[in-house]
Design a protein around this motif. Sequence first.
Motif, short mmCIF file in Angstrom:
data_model
loop_
_atom_site.label_atom_id
_atom_site.label_comp_id
_atom_site.label_asym_id
_atom_site.label_seq_id
_atom_site.Cartn_x
_atom_site.Cartn_y
_atom_site.Cartn_z
N UNK A 37 -37.98 -34.94 -19.56
CA UNK A 37 -37.77 -36.15 -18.73
C UNK A 37 -36.47 -36.52 -19.28
N UNK A 38 -36.15 -36.41 -20.48
CA UNK A 38 -34.93 -37.06 -20.99
C UNK A 38 -34.02 -35.86 -21.30
N UNK B 140 -37.81 -29.91 -10.90
CA UNK B 140 -37.55 -31.18 -11.55
C UNK B 140 -38.75 -31.60 -12.38
N UNK B 141 -39.99 -31.29 -11.87
CA UNK B 141 -41.28 -31.71 -12.52
C UNK B 141 -41.41 -31.01 -13.93
N UNK C 36 -31.60 -33.77 -13.77
CA UNK C 36 -32.63 -32.65 -13.84
C UNK C 36 -32.34 -31.43 -12.92
N UNK C 37 -30.97 -31.46 -12.41
CA UNK C 37 -30.96 -30.30 -11.33
C UNK C 37 -30.54 -28.98 -12.09
N UNK C 38 -30.23 -29.11 -13.44
CA UNK C 38 -29.68 -27.97 -14.25
C UNK C 38 -30.18 -28.12 -15.58
N UNK D 270 -31.31 -29.35 -4.17
CA UNK D 270 -32.02 -29.15 -5.39
C UNK D 270 -33.55 -28.67 -5.31
N UNK D 271 -33.82 -27.99 -6.06
CA UNK D 271 -35.30 -27.56 -5.89
C UNK D 271 -35.89 -28.61 -6.52
#
Lengths: 102, 134
Positions: free
Chosen positions: B12-13, B7-8, B103-105, B2-3
């Motif tokens: 967050x949720x 993710x940042x 948080x991959x997609x 994953x990139x």
Amino acid sequence: MIISAIIYGTYYSSIPKDFIKVENEILYFEERIRWESETGGNTGHISMPTWYEPIISYNYLDIKYMYKAKINISLDAPDFNKSIEIFISPKNPEDARHKLSE
Amino acid sequence: MPDTNFQNNLPKKFTTASVYETSDYIGFSELDENLKILVSSLKVKYLIFKYERKDKKTLLGLYTNFNFWLESEEKKLILLDCKINRNTLYDFLSILNKFCQENIIILDNHFEKDGYRIDILKKQIVRKIYKEEN
């Protein structure tokens, strides 16, 4: 297991004499769908039509209760005018049974 | 892989919560990992879970079927065949849900948006229908 299912069904389909009838309202229907192909495919699943279960509310002594039949009320369409009588135990208002009116 | 930089930039949720219970989910399988690698290698960040509902009225009642697929940039990526084995849908949504949580997609779940849920215990698709206001 079959015997316990019969006992369970008999218990909840009968309305005890000390139960009283209360006003009620259908809040919403749960549309329940099994989406296998009509023939059930080759996995042996039994195909079933889509059906609708009413979720009912009733009041007793200014407390609102929700009722979902323990023995399914399976309607083939969501009919909010469907007349369903609700009977409860005055000693335990959460204990409710239903009777479908003609 | 994953990139991780991406993710940042994500909320967050973020969850799809497409099922009532996922307690029987036992973690990633080899299939999950393969799908994860596929999504990562395609550099796909935003996926749309779409469906088509088909109703057929018969004398016995209304029979309902669904087609499900995953889209990215208006291209169909994966077509799910759930007609034979309904567990495919549970598993697939569980995996997508997990990807969202990690948080991959970002997933746009049309099936959930339209009010459909899965009752895992009874193995049924459920939707609430409220009375229409006049």
